[in-house]
Design an enzyme around this catalytic site. Structure first.
Site, PDB file in Angstrom:
ATOM      1  N   PRO A 193       0.836  -1.210   0.000  1.00 19.05           N
ATOM      2  CG  PRO A 193      -0.509  -1.413   1.898  1.00 19.05           C
ATOM      3  CD  PRO A 193       0.678  -2.000   1.206  1.00 19.05           C
ATOM      4  CD  GLU A 194       2.655   3.142  -4.405  1.00 16.70           C
ATOM      5  OE1 GLU A 194       2.754   4.320  -4.763  1.00 16.70           O
ATOM      6  OE2 GLU A 194       2.783   2.189  -5.201  1.00 16.70           O
TER       7      GLU A 194
END
Ligand SMILES: [Zn+2]
Length: 281
Positions: free
Chosen positions: A2-3
């Site tokens: 996840p960013e």
């Protein structure tokens, strides 16, 4: 992994769902997810009231009323999924599941599940005053959606990495916090910059375009609930839609949405990098 947009989406969801919840019991299915001391972490969490949920970079910060903070890093495959009356009907998977590592039960019967297939993620309980001294957080660069992140600031940051590729600089968490492979490729496409270009060769005009592009792709992705490749889910188990609208990421061989040429993939900064040879130079 996840960013920023995915973590921000989770944080916004959890902040609304968890505020004022009281921890009744913590079930530990995999002690390694509490690396500091599984038994003590579970004991200290029990009875605590959640105040708010925030983030720094990709780290999720769950603030408690006992002057402690539960810091969560999802790493590759971590998920934080809330199960309660408000959301139960929308969650299709059975919880706890095979990848559930920790379950935090609240006195009203709702539960926060920490799922993590690959087990690289972790949860650490810290005193609030310890937070700023965490080496992991100290090393993080500027928040790209904050007021501190201006085009002038970006130019200074890139000047420190003169010889490296602009893609490598964007991926470096000590320069800008929260950008990973997806949003680096998307930002470089929108600013018309080839990912292999050296930082020292960018003009001020290009840096301005890159600055605008970074903020635009991050905001658009947050609006669409982030990007789901495999494991990412929001706080109530839903996938994000950004990749259905992505400019280049994951679109190798497909037509560029601006010029129609096929999107190419190459290796830059050790990562698979998507770009359009017609739009980026
Ligand atoms: Zn193109």
């Amino acid at each position: 992994m996840p960013e920023l947009p995915e973590v921000e989406t989770i944080v916004r969801g959890l902040d609304g769902l968890l505020a004022a919840k009281v921890v009744a019991e913590v079930r530990v299915f995999y002690p390694g997810s509490f690396p500091d001391d599984p038994a003590l972490t579970a004991t200290r969490l029990t009875g605590a009231v959640i105040r708010r949920v925030d983030r720094r970079g990709k780290a999720i910060l769950i603030y408690l009323d006992n002057s402690r903070v539960l810091m969560v890093h999802l790493k590759m495959t971590g998920q934080l999924i809330y199960y309660g009356q408000e959301t139960a009907s929308r969650i299709s998977e059975l919880l706890p599941g095979r990848s559930t590592r920790i379950a935090i039960h609240f006195i009203d019967g709702s539960v926060l599940y920490f799922n993590d297939q690959r087990k690289f993620g972790w949860m650490k309980l810290l005193a609030e005053e310890e937070l700023t001294r965490q080496p992991f957080l100290q090393k993080l660069g500027v928040e790209p959606l904050s007021g501190a992140f201006t085009a002038g600031h970006l130019e200074k940051l890139l000047n420190r990495r003169k010889g490296s590729s602009v893609k490598a600089a964007l991926l470096d968490q000590s320069i800008i916090a929260g950008i990973g492979n997806i949003y680096a490729d998307e930002s470089l496409f929108l600013s018309g910059i080839d990912p292999d270009r050296r930082c020292r060769d960018l003009t001020s005009e290009e840096v301005k375009r890159l600055h605008r592009a970074i903020r635009r792709v991050l905001r658009e992705s947050i609006k669409m609930g982030g990007s789901t490749r495999r494991n990412y889910r929001n706080a109530i188990g839903q996938t994000g839609d950004y990749l259905t609208k992505a400019w280049v990421y994951g679109r190798t061989g497909e037509a560029c949405r601006k010029c129609g040429r096929p999107i190419m993939k190459k290796r830059t900064a050790g990562r698979g990098t998507h770009y359009c040879p017609g739009c980026q130079s």
